[in-house]
Write an enzyme that holds these catalytic residues in place. Sequence first.
Site, PDB file in Angstrom:
ATOM      1  N   LYS A 229      73.172  20.890  16.085  1.00  0.00           N
ATOM      2  CA  LYS A 229      72.322  21.004  14.913  1.00  0.00           C
ATOM      3  C   LYS A 229      72.468  19.725  14.089  1.00  0.00           C
ATOM      4  O   LYS A 229      73.567  19.210  13.941  1.00  0.00           O
ATOM      5  CB  LYS A 229      72.789  22.222  14.107  1.00  0.00           C
ATOM      6  CG  LYS A 229      71.838  22.602  13.020  1.00  0.00           C
ATOM      7  CD  LYS A 229      72.297  23.823  12.255  1.00  0.00           C
ATOM      8  CE  LYS A 229      71.450  23.897  10.996  1.00  0.00           C
ATOM      9  NZ  LYS A 229      71.817  24.939  10.095  1.00  0.00           N
TER      10      LYS A 229
ATOM     11  N   CYS B  27      70.829  32.362  -1.897  1.00  0.00           N
ATOM     12  CA  CYS B  27      71.346  31.193  -1.179  1.00  0.00           C
ATOM     13  C   CYS B  27      70.606  29.960  -1.686  1.00  0.00           C
ATOM     14  O   CYS B  27      69.384  29.857  -1.532  1.00  0.00           O
ATOM     15  CB  CYS B  27      71.161  31.335   0.325  1.00  0.00           C
ATOM     16  SG  CYS B  27      71.558  29.786   1.169  1.00  0.00           S
TER      17      CYS B  27
ATOM     18  N   HIS C  27      73.253  28.059   6.187  1.00  0.00           N
ATOM     19  CA  HIS C  27      73.955  27.092   5.343  1.00  0.00           C
ATOM     20  C   HIS C  27      75.470  27.297   5.305  1.00  0.00           C
ATOM     21  O   HIS C  27      76.180  26.547   4.643  1.00  0.00           O
ATOM     22  CB  HIS C  27      73.349  27.077   3.933  1.00  0.00           C
ATOM     23  CG  HIS C  27      71.938  26.596   3.949  1.00  0.00           C
ATOM     24  ND1 HIS C  27      70.856  27.448   4.068  1.00  0.00           N
ATOM     25  CD2 HIS C  27      71.430  25.348   3.938  1.00  0.00           C
ATOM     26  CE1 HIS C  27      69.746  26.742   4.110  1.00  0.00           C
ATOM     27  NE2 HIS C  27      70.054  25.467   4.032  1.00  0.00           N
TER      28      HIS C  27
ATOM     29  N   CYS D 154      75.536  32.831   4.513  1.00  0.00           N
ATOM     30  CA  CYS D 154      74.193  32.548   5.005  1.00  0.00           C
ATOM     31  C   CYS D 154      74.348  31.856   6.364  1.00  0.00           C
ATOM     32  O   CYS D 154      75.046  30.840   6.458  1.00  0.00           O
ATOM     33  CB  CYS D 154      73.457  31.638   4.023  1.00  0.00           C
ATOM     34  SG  CYS D 154      72.047  30.809   4.784  1.00  0.00           S
TER      35      CYS D 154
ATOM     36  N   HIS E 161      64.759  12.760   7.008  1.00  0.00           N
ATOM     37  CA  HIS E 161      65.428  12.638   8.310  1.00  0.00           C
ATOM     38  C   HIS E 161      64.429  12.892   9.433  1.00  0.00           C
ATOM     39  O   HIS E 161      63.241  13.164   9.192  1.00  0.00           O
ATOM     40  CB  HIS E 161      66.662  13.536   8.378  1.00  0.00           C
ATOM     41  CG  HIS E 161      66.389  15.000   8.211  1.00  0.00           C
ATOM     42  ND1 HIS E 161      65.522  15.706   9.016  1.00  0.00           N
ATOM     43  CD2 HIS E 161      66.875  15.908   7.319  1.00  0.00           C
ATOM     44  CE1 HIS E 161      65.501  16.964   8.657  1.00  0.00           C
ATOM     45  NE2 HIS E 161      66.292  17.118   7.608  1.00  0.00           N
TER      46      HIS E 161
ATOM     47  N   CYS F  37      68.815  27.831   1.019  1.00  0.00           N
ATOM     48  CA  CYS F  37      67.512  28.380   1.443  1.00  0.00           C
ATOM     49  C   CYS F  37      66.538  28.448   0.271  1.00  0.00           C
ATOM     50  O   CYS F  37      65.344  28.627   0.471  1.00  0.00           O
ATOM     51  CB  CYS F  37      67.640  29.802   1.965  1.00  0.00           C
ATOM     52  SG  CYS F  37      68.667  30.018   3.395  1.00  0.00           S
TER      53      CYS F  37
ATOM     54  N   HIS G  30      62.070  16.020   9.332  1.00  0.00           N
ATOM     55  CA  HIS G  30      60.876  15.883   8.479  1.00  0.00           C
ATOM     56  C   HIS G  30      59.846  15.005   9.180  1.00  0.00           C
ATOM     57  O   HIS G  30      58.648  15.269   9.140  1.00  0.00           O
ATOM     58  CB  HIS G  30      61.227  15.227   7.139  1.00  0.00           C
ATOM     59  CG  HIS G  30      62.333  15.893   6.392  1.00  0.00           C
ATOM     60  ND1 HIS G  30      63.397  15.184   5.882  1.00  0.00           N
ATOM     61  CD2 HIS G  30      62.559  17.184   6.066  1.00  0.00           C
ATOM     62  CE1 HIS G  30      64.223  16.024   5.260  1.00  0.00           C
ATOM     63  NE2 HIS G  30      63.729  17.238   5.373  1.00  0.00           N
TER      64      HIS G  30
ATOM     65  N   LYS H 277      74.521  17.107   7.794  1.00  0.00           N
ATOM     66  CA  LYS H 277      75.317  16.103   7.072  1.00  0.00           C
ATOM     67  C   LYS H 277      76.783  16.222   7.438  1.00  0.00           C
ATOM     68  O   LYS H 277      77.477  15.227   7.609  1.00  0.00           O
ATOM     69  CB  LYS H 277      75.171  16.352   5.565  1.00  0.00           C
ATOM     70  CG  LYS H 277      74.147  15.473   4.910  1.00  0.00           C
ATOM     71  CD  LYS H 277      74.406  15.509   3.419  1.00  0.00           C
ATOM     72  CE  LYS H 277      73.190  15.071   2.651  1.00  0.00           C
ATOM     73  NZ  LYS H 277      73.252  15.467   1.261  1.00  0.00           N
TER      74      LYS H 277
HETATM   75  N1  MSP Z   1      60.469  22.618   0.567  1.00  0.00           N
HETATM   76  C1  MSP Z   1      60.423  23.549   1.630  1.00  0.00           C
HETATM   77  C2  MSP Z   1      58.998  23.702   2.148  1.00  0.00           C
HETATM   78  C3  MSP Z   1      57.981  24.108   1.139  1.00  0.00           C
HETATM   79  S1  MSP Z   1      56.364  24.119   1.792  1.00  0.00           S
HETATM   80  C4  MSP Z   1      55.447  24.866   0.622  1.00  0.00           C
HETATM   81  C5  MSP Z   1      61.326  23.076   2.778  1.00  0.00           C
HETATM   82  N2  MSP Z   1      61.645  21.785   2.782  1.00  0.00           N
HETATM   83  S2  MSP Z   1      62.630  21.084   3.843  1.00  0.00           S
HETATM   84  O1  MSP Z   1      62.856  19.755   3.329  1.00  0.00           O
HETATM   85  O2  MSP Z   1      63.772  21.875   4.081  1.00  0.00           O
HETATM   86  O3  MSP Z   1      61.792  20.902   5.137  1.00  0.00           O
HETATM   87  C6  MSP Z   1      61.772  21.869   6.141  1.00  0.00           C
HETATM   88  C7  MSP Z   1      60.862  21.404   7.253  1.00  0.00           C
HETATM   89  O4  MSP Z   1      61.362  20.181   7.836  1.00  0.00           O
HETATM   90  C8  MSP Z   1      60.820  22.362   8.427  1.00  0.00           C
HETATM   91  O5  MSP Z   1      59.907  23.413   8.233  1.00  0.00           O
HETATM   92  C9  MSP Z   1      60.393  21.446   9.538  1.00  0.00           C
HETATM   93  O6  MSP Z   1      59.010  21.210   9.403  1.00  0.00           O
HETATM   94  C10 MSP Z   1      61.149  20.165   9.232  1.00  0.00           C
HETATM   95  N3  MSP Z   1      62.469  20.121   9.893  1.00  0.00           N
HETATM   96  C11 MSP Z   1      63.678  20.040   9.294  1.00  0.00           C
HETATM   97  N4  MSP Z   1      64.644  19.935  10.248  1.00  0.00           N
HETATM   98  C12 MSP Z   1      64.084  19.962  11.481  1.00  0.00           C
HETATM   99  C13 MSP Z   1      64.567  19.885  12.792  1.00  0.00           C
HETATM  100  N5  MSP Z   1      65.847  19.763  13.078  1.00  0.00           N
HETATM  101  N6  MSP Z   1      63.662  19.949  13.806  1.00  0.00           N
HETATM  102  C14 MSP Z   1      62.304  20.043  13.565  1.00  0.00           C
HETATM  103  N7  MSP Z   1      61.833  20.129  12.334  1.00  0.00           N
HETATM  104  C15 MSP Z   1      62.681  20.120  11.270  1.00  0.00           C
HETATM  105  O7  MSP Z   1      61.678  23.898   3.605  1.00  0.00           O
END
Ligand code: MSP
Length: 491
Positions: free
Chosen positions: A298, A131, A151, A148, A23, A134, A26, A301
């Site tokens: 926020k 959780c 979530h 949490c 999304h 998380c 990422h 989904k």
């Molecule tokens: N798999 C773990 C990370 C392991 S690293 C060794 C994880 N993955 S995640 O798919 O949840 O990705 C989280 C990351 O996605 C956040 O740290 C951020 O970089 C990015 N973001 C997810 N949602 C976001 C927003 N709404 N806004 C900005 N960045 C966001 O955590």
Amino acid sequence: MIGLVKKKFYITTPIYYVNAEPHLGHAYTTIAADAIARWHKLKGEDVFFLTGTDEHGEKIEQAAQAAGKTPKRFCDEIAKNFKGAWKALNISYDNFIRTTDVNHVKAVEKTLKMLHGSGYIYKGKYEGMYCVGCERYRTESELVDGKCPDHLKKPEVVSEESYFFSLSKFHNILYQKIKHGDIEIKPDSRRNEILSFLENNKLEDISISREKVKWGIKIPWDDSHTTYVWVDAFLNYITGIGWPNKRFEEYWPADLHLIGKDILRVHATIWPAQLLALGLKAPKKFFAHGYFTIDGQKMSKTLGNVVDPVKLAKEYSSDAVRYYLLREFPFGEDGNFSEREFILKINGELVADLGNLIYRVLTLAEKFKGNIEGQPELDKHLHLDELEHYMENLELHKAIETIWEFVRATNKYINIKEAWKLKDKELSQVIYNLLEACRIISILVSPFMPDTSEKINKQLGVKAGGLKDCKFGEFTGKIKRGGYLFEKVEV
Ligand code: MSP
């Protein structure tokens, strides 16, 4: 003669969970990392840019089950979609690591054996609340109404035998390293948060294995346990450049781990402790950027407002998406994404400022039949030192603004000079300045908008340049005017 050794720059993104499709969140981190990586390439450095997917653990096990697929097949499909998204957004990674890659799995097993052998892993019993969203244990004080807060679910009560990692042994050394900047954390407000966390809490040993979870890397000496997903995931940062192969030292320690603020604390504690326990160097720097909301809410989904970056890129071009995300919010702070604002930026800055400039300059230059030569005049509006300063500080939005000041000054120069009224030598002087300015602008925007830069170069008939080429010299391109760089979008 001894050749000059290029400075290395190793940058990473988090590896993303494959429980859901990529999304815009990422994409935000990945685009920022890509722009930073490309900037360091422009400077002539030897850059390694790593991204990938985090594929083990309970969350993915459950998502696969809900989709009626085996975890492996499920991961294969979503990992492919992440790769597809990064292609659509022009992400120039050097390696895409998946934690199910055989090399990664073997390397994780090796680290576990090393840590076990050196006494940092021991067996105990864990009782706590987990959780799954998380993928971590949460304490009573972190919950809101027993749920949490991220979530909005009640954590599972877990009581099982578990292997532990002696994180507590690293409390003091981590505190000292962060305090003295051996491990840099940016922005400063985030560094202060981590320091005050360490001042007010003692790091405790953490459980690093799960009996119940089957989808994970088995503990090498006890196959009734799988490895805790974060312990497996962090290691991607070294396995992705070849650890335990000696060559990994060419790039290690990482110069920059770019992450979202949500995962800074685990990164700043568990990960460097894992490294120190393995006898490896801690990373040099973490930068935690902010989170953005979608139209004030926020992204989730449940709310059905998850933005698909690929769709956005198809509709508005990948460069427009890249530009908007990095330009709109101060990097490091929280922000808000709105499609309306996005369109306004496209029309105002990409179409009216940059697109228009290139079109006007190329039209003038194509008509002019004489020799293009002159003296630099526009160079005084080019503030490269300022730009470099902002890029080093990761103030990406300010860096873009500095480039845009130059774009605007160049547009203004056409008006002030009333270029359309000039002839011969006077016209040549103005066109020379304009073409050199456009050539330099093309170089400077390339980390942010690589496609656009390529298009400008094509019209100017010049090769892609580096930062060292950002000075007014002789214009040697072969002009070939093309269409508009950006299309105006109806709001
Ligand atoms: N798999 C773990 C990370 C392991 S690293 C060794 C994880 N993955 S995640 O798919 O949840 O990705 C989280 C990351 O996605 C956040 O740290 C951020 O970089 C990015 N973001 C997810 N949602 C976001 C927003 N709404 N806004 C900005 N960045 C966001 O955590």
